[in-house]
Design an enzyme around this catalytic site. Structure first.
Site, mmCIF file in Angstrom:
data_model
loop_
_atom_site.group_PDB
_atom_site.id
_atom_site.type_symbol
_atom_site.label_atom_id
_atom_site.label_comp_id
_atom_site.label_asym_id
_atom_site.label_seq_id
_atom_site.Cartn_x
_atom_site.Cartn_y
_atom_site.Cartn_z
ATOM 1 N N GLU A 143 -41.226 -25.460 -19.903
ATOM 2 C CA GLU A 143 -40.184 -26.151 -19.137
ATOM 3 C C GLU A 143 -39.569 -27.291 -19.937
ATOM 4 O O GLU A 143 -38.385 -27.618 -19.747
ATOM 5 C CB GLU A 143 -40.762 -26.687 -17.820
ATOM 6 C CG GLU A 143 -41.243 -25.596 -16.857
ATOM 7 C CD GLU A 143 -42.684 -25.159 -17.072
ATOM 8 O OE1 GLU A 143 -43.199 -25.346 -18.202
ATOM 9 O OE2 GLU A 143 -43.296 -24.652 -16.128
ATOM 10 N N ASN A 177 -43.498 -22.151 -24.353
ATOM 11 C CA ASN A 177 -44.436 -23.217 -24.706
ATOM 12 C C ASN A 177 -44.657 -23.257 -26.214
ATOM 13 O O ASN A 177 -44.639 -22.232 -26.893
ATOM 14 C CB ASN A 177 -45.759 -23.113 -23.939
ATOM 15 C CG ASN A 177 -46.435 -21.761 -24.056
ATOM 16 O OD1 ASN A 177 -45.793 -20.742 -24.251
ATOM 17 N ND2 ASN A 177 -47.754 -21.762 -23.922
ATOM 18 N N VAL A 178 -44.845 -24.474 -26.698
ATOM 19 C CA VAL A 178 -45.048 -24.718 -28.130
ATOM 20 C C VAL A 178 -46.278 -25.600 -28.266
ATOM 21 O O VAL A 178 -46.228 -26.799 -27.947
ATOM 22 C CB VAL A 178 -43.812 -25.400 -28.755
ATOM 23 C CG1 VAL A 178 -44.044 -25.643 -30.245
ATOM 24 C CG2 VAL A 178 -42.553 -24.548 -28.548
#
Ligand code: THU
Length: 142
Positions: free
Chosen positions: A58, A45-46
Site C-alpha cells: 500500500e 511489498n518491498v
C-alpha cells in the site's frame, strides 16, 4: 461506486503482486486502486534485510498516487500470492483512510466494505483541524 470493476482492479493487484520483493517473508502482496480521476495505481511489498524497513504494498501504491498528481482513492483491492483478497494491516488502513476517506471501497475476504467500516473512528485530518484549525491534508470527510 456500485459499478466498480472489481475483476479488473484485482487483475491490476495480481499483476503488481508478481513484482513483490519478499525474500524474507516469502509473502508477496499486491494492491491496486481506482482514483477519482480514472487513474489506476498499484504497488507491491518491498522487504529489506532490516526487517522493520519493509514497505507494504500500500505504501508503494500511495506513493504512485501522490507522484502521479494526487487524487482520492475510490476503490482498492489488495491480494496475497493466491490472488485472494487480503486485509491491509493497521498502518496501511491509515494510509488508505488519508487518501480515500470513509467512502473508499475495499475488497475484503468478507466482501466489499467502505473504509468507514474497515477503520471505524479513524484518526484523520479532521482531528487536526478540530484543534489547530488547519490540517493541511485533503478533505476526505464526505
Ligand atoms: N504486507 C503488505 O504489503 N501489506 C499489508 O497490508 C500486510 C503486510 C507485507 C509486508 C511484508 O512484506 C509481508 O506482507 C509479510 O508481513
Amino acid at each position: 461506486m456500485a459499478d466498480v470493476d472489481w475483476d479488473a482492479l484485482t487483475a491490476h493487484a495480481v499483476e503488481a503482486m508478481h513484482h513483490a520483493y519478499a525474500p524474507y517473508s516469502h509473502f508477496a502482496v499486491g494492491v491496486a486502486g481506482f482514483v477519482d480521476d480514472g487513474r489506476v495505481v498499484s504497488g507491491c511489498n518491498v522487504e529489506n534485510a532490516g526487517y522493520g524497513v519493509t514497505l507494504c504494498a500500500e505504501c508503494g501504491m500511495v506513493s504512485e498516487l501522490v507522484r502521479g498528481g494526487g487524487g482520492l482513492l475510490t476503490a482498492v483491492a489488495c491480494v496475497n500470492a493466491r490472488s485472494e483478497p487480503l486485509m491491509p494491516c493497521g498502518r496501511c488502513r491509515q494510509l488508505l483512510w488519508e487518501h480515500g476517506g470513509p467512502n473508499c471501497l475495499l475488497l475484503t475476504p468478507q466482501g466489499v466494505l467502505p473504509m468507514s467500516e474497515v477503520l471505524p473512528q479513524a484518526f484523520g485530518p479532521h482531528d487536526l483541524t478540530h484543534v489547530t484549525g488547519s490540517a493541511g491534508g485533503q478533505d476526505v470527510s464526505t
